[in-house]
Design an enzyme around this catalytic site. Structure first.
Site, PDB file in Angstrom:
ATOM      1  N   SER A 116       8.363   2.100   4.803  1.00 16.71           N
ATOM      2  CA  SER A 116       7.787   1.573   6.133  1.00 16.71           C
ATOM      3  C   SER A 116       7.480  -0.017   5.852  1.00 16.71           C
ATOM      4  CB  SER A 116       6.341   2.358   6.573  1.00 16.71           C
ATOM      5  OG  SER A 116       5.710   2.215   5.297  1.00 16.71           O
ATOM      6  N   GLU A 117       7.612  -0.385   4.599  1.00 17.12           N
ATOM      7  CA  GLU A 117       7.635  -1.774   4.305  1.00 17.12           C
ATOM      8  C   GLU A 117       8.278  -1.987   2.927  1.00 17.12           C
ATOM      9  OE1 GLU A 117       3.282  -3.558   4.668  1.00 17.12           O
ATOM     10  OE2 GLU A 117       2.826  -1.460   4.006  1.00 17.12           O
TER      11      GLU A 117
ATOM     12  N   VAL B 169       3.417   7.561   0.176  1.00 15.57           N
ATOM     13  CA  VAL B 169       2.730   6.431  -0.713  1.00 15.57           C
ATOM     14  C   VAL B 169       1.820   5.730   0.167  1.00 15.57           C
ATOM     15  CG1 VAL B 169       3.196   4.604  -2.148  1.00 15.57           C
ATOM     16  CG2 VAL B 169       4.659   6.553  -2.081  1.00 15.57           C
TER      17      VAL B 169
ATOM     18  N   ARG C  52      -5.746  -3.931  -6.508  1.00 11.31           N
ATOM     19  CA  ARG C  52      -6.506  -3.411  -7.831  1.00 11.31           C
ATOM     20  C   ARG C  52      -5.423  -2.832  -8.911  1.00 11.31           C
ATOM     21  NH1 ARG C  52     -12.227  -1.012  -5.602  1.00 11.31           N
ATOM     22  NH2 ARG C  52     -12.269  -2.577  -3.888  1.00 11.31           N
ATOM     23  N   GLY C  53      -4.237  -2.716  -8.471  1.00 12.83           N
ATOM     24  CA  GLY C  53      -3.370  -2.221  -9.427  1.00 12.83           C
ATOM     25  C   GLY C  53      -3.012  -0.605  -9.095  1.00 12.83           C
TER      26      GLY C  53
ATOM     27  N   PHE D 240      11.855  11.777   4.696  1.00 10.38           N
ATOM     28  CA  PHE D 240      11.134  12.709   4.090  1.00 10.38           C
ATOM     29  C   PHE D 240       9.652  11.954   3.604  1.00 10.38           C
ATOM     30  CE2 PHE D 240      14.243  10.752   1.334  1.00 10.38           C
ATOM     31  CZ  PHE D 240      13.487  10.027   0.337  1.00 10.38           C
TER      32      PHE D 240
ATOM     33  N   TYR E 297       9.091  -2.287  -2.610  1.00 10.46           N
ATOM     34  CA  TYR E 297       9.660  -1.491  -3.530  1.00 10.46           C
ATOM     35  C   TYR E 297      10.634  -2.286  -4.277  1.00 10.46           C
ATOM     36  CZ  TYR E 297       6.890   2.053  -1.213  1.00 10.46           C
ATOM     37  OH  TYR E 297       5.837   2.782  -0.745  1.00 10.46           O
TER      38      TYR E 297
END
Length: 412
Positions: free
Chosen positions: A117-118, A80, A89-90, A412, A122
């Site tokens: 990673s951040e 991602v 910008r969505g 993964f 999420y």
């Protein structure tokens, strides 16, 4: 030109992957071809501005162990990114919308999982931290691993080429998968991931090696993959490190023999442990010297139920439970509302109900407690779960718990 979001075409893979590498500050290396092989193009999205990729999100088809030992189809969200030139910008929201809607429409995977990673990104999409992992730097010059019962009967054999003993190691890994929630059944190709050993990423370490633990009949009962990094101080005192990649064993004797081996390699007074279960037994083989191991924890797997009903019915529970949950899920509103969960150690059902709610929580909290790595009571103390009927919290918290900590064995 408007940004176009579309399913990845196989002929676009190189450009798509290059965009991911740019976003993460990485360069092309020998991992690339395996990444290409493992990418499920029909489940991967790219956001394109002209001929340049500015965003990506891929789904991977896994089967993950849940409490009770069942292997549940789970969609692994990976790769991602949104390019720095196209933030706010969505694009990320659009990709998450497409992926989660697609998972639901397919009707196969009640769970979605990711590593982050951040991590703060999420939570707003319903992912809760479901597992943690243990890191440590063991001072083997001062820490002694107590011999495990029966370890003297274990024969150790080092393979300089881990690929030559891959089948034996994978047989051990496969037997371990049902024993701990969070572990992934390795689909074809994924068994090669732990063997990746790019010279440019070794930082002075030796090539990856593998030590096998065999019983008196020659059966492989465990393995550890590791490398060595040599170092000396200004007084020519050795300061080298053993870098543990992964370790699995089927019994206490083999497990103990492997840790004794790793902690006793000459000229290597530090054993660097990364990504292990938080309840790893070796911590209790060092006597009262845990402080010399410098243990620390970090987040591991993030999980969100895509279908609350199917997800909660797929696992078992440590104690009988009958509770009505009021679930909030703004991003996947089909999960919102009241659900009656009834189950025990043999199975469970989860159905919609008009009965009064007894606990209130969001789908993020449900994801955090799903594998048993976080307690409902802990989240309630943090104000993230509300008890609406006295006594419901304690009973449900106990039921969701597991006696073995969940753990994701590899990323993964």
């Amino acid at each position: 030109m408007a940004t176009e979001l579309r399913v990845l075409r196989r002929e676009e893979w190189d450009s798509w992957h290059d965009g991911i590498l740019r976003a993460f500050g990485a360069v092309r290396d020998k991992e690339r071809e395996l990444d290409r092989e493992l990418t499920e193009t029909d489940r991967s999205l790219g956001a394109w501005d002209g001929d340049r990729v500015v965003g990506s999100a891929a789904l991977l088809s896994f089967r993950m162990t849940v409490p009770g030992g069942a292997l549940v189809p789970s969609a692994g969200l990976s790769m991602v990114h949104v390019a720095a030139t196209h933030r706010r910008r969505g694009i990320l929201r659009s990709m998450m919308r497409r992926q989660l809607d697609g998972i639901r429409e397919a009707g196969v995977e009640p769970l979605s999982v990711l590593t982050a990673s951040e991590p703060h990104i999420y939570g707003r999409f319903g992912y809760g931290m479901a597992t943690r992992e243990l890191h440590a730097d063991v001072d083997t010059g001062r820490v002694t691993f107590a011999p495990a019962p029966g370890s003297e009967r274990i024969r150790l054999r080092v393979a300089d080429d881990p690929a030559s003993v891959l089948d034996e190691c994978e047989a051990v890994y496969a037997r371990r998968v049902p024993e701990r929630a969070g572990m992934l059944q390795r689909a074809p190709g994924w068994e090669r991931r732990p063997l990746l050993d790019v010279p440019e990423k070794r930082n002075g370490a030796t090539p990856l090696a593998c030590v096998l633990a065999e019983d008196e009949h020659g059966e492989v009962r465990g393995y550890a993959r590791y490398s060595l990094r040599n170092a000396w101080d200004e007084n020519d005192v050795p300061r080298g490190s053993v870098l543990l990649r992964d370790l699995e064993a089927l019994d206490t004797a083999s497990y103990g023999a492997l840790w004794e081996f790793l902690s006793g390699i000459d000229l290597m007074p530090v054993l660097r442990v990364r990504g292990r279960p938080v309840d790893d037994a070796w911590l209790h083989m060092t006597g009262d010297s845990v402080r010399l191991c410098r243990p620390r924890w970090r987040d591991g797997l993030f999980l969100r139920p895509v279908e609350v009903r199917a997800a909660l019915a797929a696992r078992t529970y440590s104690a009988p439970v009958d509770v009505v949950l009021e679930v909030e899920d703004a991003f996947c509103p089909w999960n919102e509302g009241r659900w009656r969960l009834s189950g025990d150690g043999t199975g469970a059902t989860c159905e919609r109900t008009d009965d009064a709610a007894e606990l209130a929580l969001s789908v993020r909290e449900l994801g955090a407690v799903y594998l048993g790595g976080t307690a409902l009571r802990t989240l309630a103390s943090a104000g993230r779960v509300r008890e609406l009927r006295k006594g419901a919290l304690g009973a449900a918290s106990h039921a969701f718990s597991t006696d073995v900590a969940p753990w994701l064995p590899h990323g993964f």
